[in-house]
Every structure is written in C-alpha cells, then in structure tokens.
Design a protein around this motif. Structure first.
Motif, PDB file in Angstrom:
ATOM      1  N   ALA A  83       2.245   2.058  -0.736  1.00 17.37           N
ATOM      2  CA  ALA A  83       0.908   1.518  -1.021  1.00 17.37           C
ATOM      3  C   ALA A  83       0.679   1.312  -2.523  1.00 17.37           C
ATOM      4  N   PRO A  84       1.074   2.253  -3.408  1.00 15.27           N
ATOM      5  CA  PRO A  84       0.921   1.980  -4.843  1.00 15.27           C
ATOM      6  C   PRO A  84       1.737   0.777  -5.323  1.00 15.27           C
ATOM      7  N   ALA A  85       2.943   0.603  -4.777  1.00 15.73           N
ATOM      8  CA  ALA A  85       3.761  -0.554  -5.160  1.00 15.73           C
ATOM      9  C   ALA A  85       3.084  -1.851  -4.718  1.00 15.73           C
ATOM     10  N   VAL A  86       2.487  -1.837  -3.535  1.00 19.64           N
ATOM     11  CA  VAL A  86       1.770  -3.015  -3.043  1.00 19.64           C
ATOM     12  C   VAL A  86       0.546  -3.291  -3.912  1.00 19.64           C
ATOM     13  N   ARG A  87      -0.186  -2.237  -4.273  1.00 21.45           N
ATOM     14  CA  ARG A  87      -1.358  -2.406  -5.140  1.00 21.45           C
ATOM     15  C   ARG A  87      -0.959  -3.044  -6.474  1.00 21.45           C
ATOM     16  N   ALA A  88       0.146  -2.564  -7.055  1.00 20.43           N
ATOM     17  CA  ALA A  88       0.632  -3.124  -8.323  1.00 20.43           C
ATOM     18  C   ALA A  88       1.078  -4.580  -8.144  1.00 20.43           C
ATOM     19  N   PHE A  89       1.712  -4.874  -7.027  1.00 19.76           N
ATOM     20  CA  PHE A  89       2.172  -6.227  -6.712  1.00 19.76           C
ATOM     21  C   PHE A  89       0.996  -7.195  -6.668  1.00 19.76           C
ATOM     22  N   ILE A  90      -0.112  -6.744  -6.049  1.00 21.74           N
ATOM     23  CA  ILE A  90      -1.306  -7.594  -5.947  1.00 21.74           C
ATOM     24  C   ILE A  90      -2.006  -7.702  -7.297  1.00 21.74           C
ATOM     25  N   GLU A  91      -2.238  -6.536  -7.947  1.00 16.89           N
ATOM     26  CA  GLU A  91      -3.005  -6.510  -9.186  1.00 16.89           C
ATOM     27  C   GLU A  91      -2.339  -7.316 -10.293  1.00 16.89           C
ATOM     28  N   SER A  92      -1.016  -7.328 -10.304  1.00 10.44           N
ATOM     29  CA  SER A  92      -0.280  -8.054 -11.346  1.00 10.44           C
ATOM     30  C   SER A  92       0.085  -9.477 -10.928  1.00 10.44           C
ATOM     31  N   SER A  93      -0.418  -9.905  -9.768  1.00 11.25           N
ATOM     32  CA  SER A  93      -0.185 -11.266  -9.256  1.00 11.25           C
ATOM     33  C   SER A  93       1.295 -11.617  -9.138  1.00 11.25           C
ATOM     34  N   LEU A  94       2.117 -10.619  -8.781  1.00 10.41           N
ATOM     35  CA  LEU A  94       3.539 -10.894  -8.597  1.00 10.41           C
ATOM     36  C   LEU A  94       3.778 -11.826  -7.414  1.00 10.41           C
ATOM     37  N   TYR A  95       2.784 -11.940  -6.533  1.00  8.41           N
ATOM     38  CA  TYR A  95       2.905 -12.832  -5.372  1.00  8.41           C
ATOM     39  C   TYR A  95       2.963 -14.302  -5.783  1.00  8.41           C
ATOM     40  N   SER A  96       2.542 -14.610  -7.022  1.00  4.96           N
ATOM     41  CA  SER A  96       2.561 -16.007  -7.481  1.00  4.96           C
ATOM     42  C   SER A  96       3.937 -16.424  -7.991  1.00  4.96           C
ATOM     43  N   GLU A  97       4.848 -15.448  -8.121  1.00  5.45           N
ATOM     44  CA  GLU A  97       6.205 -15.751  -8.573  1.00  5.45           C
ATOM     45  C   GLU A  97       7.069 -16.186  -7.390  1.00  5.45           C
ATOM     46  N   ALA A  98       8.272 -16.677  -7.686  1.00  8.22           N
ATOM     47  CA  ALA A  98       9.200 -17.058  -6.605  1.00  8.22           C
ATOM     48  C   ALA A  98       9.526 -15.833  -5.766  1.00  8.22           C
ATOM     49  N   GLN A  99       9.543 -16.027  -4.470  1.00  7.39           N
ATOM     50  CA  GLN A  99       9.776 -14.915  -3.538  1.00  7.39           C
ATOM     51  C   GLN A  99      11.162 -15.031  -2.896  1.00  7.39           C
ATOM     52  N   PRO A 100      11.759 -13.938  -2.422  1.00  2.58           N
ATOM     53  CA  PRO A 100      11.158 -12.608  -2.318  1.00  2.58           C
ATOM     54  C   PRO A 100      11.173 -11.849  -3.649  1.00  2.58           C
ATOM     55  N   THR A 101      10.256 -10.883  -3.769  1.00  5.01           N
ATOM     56  CA  THR A 101      10.216  -9.944  -4.880  1.00  5.01           C
ATOM     57  C   THR A 101      10.835  -8.635  -4.404  1.00  5.01           C
ATOM     58  N   LYS A 102      11.887  -8.177  -5.091  1.00  2.22           N
ATOM     59  CA  LYS A 102      12.596  -6.965  -4.684  1.00  2.22           C
ATOM     60  C   LYS A 102      12.385  -5.874  -5.731  1.00  2.22           C
TER      61      LYS A 102
END
Length: 416
Positions: A83-102
């Motif tokens: 859950a903390p890794a997911v929170r950081a992924f969302i908060e830092s907008s890593l979802y806007s980068e090319a996926q997948p993010t590992k």
C-alpha cells in the motif's frame, strides 16, 4: 536495564553480514528483472491501510500499530509494503510514465502479533511491485523472480502453490455460496469471523483459530465460481510457468491475508514454511485514489529467509572484516601507522591500527581476534628503512614491503 521491546531484535555486527549477503543477492536479481528501488516512510495515514489492506483483515483488526500524532492525525506504522508503494506511485504520478513500472524495496514492517520463531513485531521485508500490465505473463515473471531470488540464496526444495480468487464480478457468487455453507455454523465460529460473515466472508478462510479451520476445511472452493475471464487468466499463467519449466500446484485454499488481491495469488513454500507470498491486485491503485491500473507483486520476510537458510545448514560466506592490522611501537611509529592506515583505506583496504596503547604482543592478539588477513608492525627500524615485514596470518609467511608505496601494498593485500 532498558531492553529491546518484545518482538524486536537487534542485528549485531557478527550477524549483519548475513543480511548484507541476502540483500545483495535479492537486489541483484530484482535489478536483472528491470526493477528499480523505492523507499517509503515508516508510517502512513491510517486510512491508507484501512482502505487498501481491508477493514476485515487480521492486519487491520488486530495487528496495526496505530496512534494519534500531536496534530490529531491517525498514523500507523506500516504493517506491509504494498500500500505505501502504491501511494507513492500515485502521489508521484509514476502512472504517467511508460508502463509497466517495476519497483522493489527493503522495508521494516510492524505488526502486533504473537511472537514465535520466525515471527516478530518488527520484521523486514523484501518486496516487488509491478504496475501497469494486466497480462498473465507478468504474474509468471513476478513469480519467477521470487523463485529465483530464493534459490539464489541457496534454498532449494521449493514448492509453488497458485490459486485464483477471482474478481469482484465472480467473487459475489462465491461469497453467496460461502455464506450459505457457513450459515449453520455461525455460533461455532470465533467472534472475529462472525463479524466478517456479512462484510467479507472470504476472510473467514484465512482465520488462524483452530475451530474455524475445522469448519472451513470442506468449504466451497472459489475455482468452481470464477468467471471465464479469470479462468482464462489462470490458464495463461499456467502456460507461462510451464514454458519456463517452473513446477506448480494449484491450491484452492490460498486466499492470502490482505483484501486487495484479485485473480492470481501464490505462495512459495520450503519444508511446510511459507517463505514468500503475493499475487495480483488490479483494483488497489484506483481504490487508493489513482487511475484504474492493474498490478502484481509479492513480499518475503528477511528474518524468515535467513532462518530458512540457516535451518538448511547452509553457510553464508563471511567477508573479510579486517584485511590488514598495522601494529606499532612508540609514539612516532603510532603516527606512521595512522598515516599508513588512512592511505590504504583510500585504496579500498579494510585496515585498522592500535588506539589502546597495547604492547605489540597484545596488538597481534587483537589482530587475530579481528580475523585480520595480514599484519605488520612498525618500529624505529622500519621507520628508518621505510620497509616493513607484511605477515600473512593464516600461514605465517612474510614479504618485505615499502611502507611508502601504498599502491603496491594494496595490490598485494588484494591478491592482484
């Protein structure tokens, strides 16, 4: 005397090398798979875990370290890493980068639970989280990473158990069937499971109470209720595992202890001890406030992993603590010893010298205790000639060295 709190453990210098060894192996494997490291805070807003992990889980109901800070906010020491890794992924907008993010991490986690062998209230976890791809190939790749990581530290005799716990679409039918099965036994279930009956009956399958285990032993299995999409995903996962030569066993009773899982769940077992567990969680990112995006991951406890290594009788190689000990006689020699120690450390040599004013005999005894690979002693004669006798502690063989030629001395000690 103030002592360490129950369920916590000091990692002393004579044990720390085991952690360095294991962490080094795990880090290397994760990076070979294209994962990058993430580090998240030790505490988070409590809501992150009640929403993400699930209000009816043992973790949230019984095990979290939750407190109110001076600002009146409800804070929780993190009980798991996803859950903390997911929170950081969302908060830092890593979802806007090319996926997948590992991503991978090493983190302390905190759970107030019964202390027993291999189970602590503060333990350390290695985890991998992969965001952005729904394909079963990513489930298989993540499982293969976990299997290889455990094998790489020397543990064999691994059994992979897999299951599918479906998706929200097909889980409703299963929950209805499970409630029907449990209805006549409600009075025999523990108090916690009674509270789960309406909200989340599948959590009852994860109960550790013996009387609840007996009741659920013949419960309906979710594989009989999964939809065509979940079944196809499971079949593809099997195909990828078979293509990689990874043996598996379908275990319909694996549900995992956290609510965010969907479709694939898995456990890796060694001699009846689960050393790793994980699965797919396609709805957690959206549930915590991010975009709709699938994910898969796992976690393994480092204390349990090290315990398993030692239980198998495997030797974790000890590194050289001190490669060279520089003894000295007199104040002038002590200054030269300090200088030589400083210069050789800059060349990457692990070395030490006397700080206690010991006799030469006592200094050499201390060098032995440190496990020094080499030693030398500086006195007036050595200072005058700028030559000292380098002694290999293992066999007593010696070689004369120029104490001003730091490069040559470092090459000898490194075996170059």
């Amino acid at each position: 005397m103030i002592q360490a709190q129950k369920g916590t453990k000091d990692v002393l210098p004579q044990e720390a090398y085991k952690w360095h060894y294991v962490e080094g192996k795990l880090r290397k494997i994760a990076e070979e798979y294209g994962c990058r490291e993430i580090r998240t805070p030790a505490f988070e807003a409590t809501e992150l875990f009640t929403r993400g992990v699930g209000e009816t889980t043992d973790v949230v109901q019984k095990e979290m370290y939750t407190f109110e800070d001076k600002g009146g906010r409800s804070i929780t020491l993190k009980p798991e890493g996803t859950a903390p890794a997911v929170r950081a992924f969302i908060e830092s907008s890593l979802y806007s980068e090319a996926q997948p993010t590992k991503l991978y991490y090493f983190t302390p986690v905190f759970r107030y639970e019964n202390v027993q062998k291999g189970r602590f209230r503060e333990h350390h976890q290695f985890g991998v989280e992969v965001f952005g791809a729904p394909a079963a190939s990513l489930d298989a790749e993540t499982i293969s990473l976990a299997m290889r990581a455990i094998s790489e530290v020397g543990i064999d005799n691994l059994k992979l158990h897999i299951n599918s716990i479906g998706c929200p679409k097909c889980r409703k039918a299963y929950n209805d069937a499970l409630k029907g099965f449990l209805k006549d036994n409600l009075n025999n279930l523990c108090k916690t499971c009674n509270s789960r009956y309406e909200k989340n009956p599948m959590r009852i399958l994860d109960c550790k109470e013996e009387k609840c285990k007996v009741i659920t032993k013949t419960a309906p299995v979710i594989l009989d209720y999964i939809c065509d999409d979940c079944k196809e995903h499971m079949d593809k996962l099997k195909g990828y595992l078979e293509a990689m030569g990874i043996s598996y066993e379908v275990d319909p009773y694996i549900v995992r202890g956290l609510d965010y899982y969907s479709k694939t769940v898995f456990e890796i077992i060694n001699n009846d001890i689960t050393v790793c567990g994980g699965g797919r969680y396609d709805y957690l990112i959206e549930q915590i406030g991010g975009p709709s995006m699938p994910a898969v991951g796992f976690g393994m406890g480092l204390e349990r992993l090290i315990m398993t290594i030692e239980g198998a009788g495997l030797e974790i190689p000890k590194p050289d603590h001190i490669q060279l000990y520089i003894g000295s006689m007199g104040e002038k020699a002590s200054l030269e010893a300090m200088k030589l120690t400083y210069e050789l450390r800059k060349k990457g040599i692990k070395c030490d010298c006397d700080h206690m004013g010991r006799s030469v005999k006592a200094q050499m005894k201390y060098a032995n205790k440190l496990g020094a690979k080499y030693s030398l002693v500086l006195g007036e004669d050595e200072l005058d000639k700028r030559v000292a006798r380098l002694k290999k502690m293992e066999d007593g063989s010696t070689i004369d060295i120029n104490i001003d030629d730091y490069e040559a001395v470092s090459r000898i000690i490194k075996g170059e």
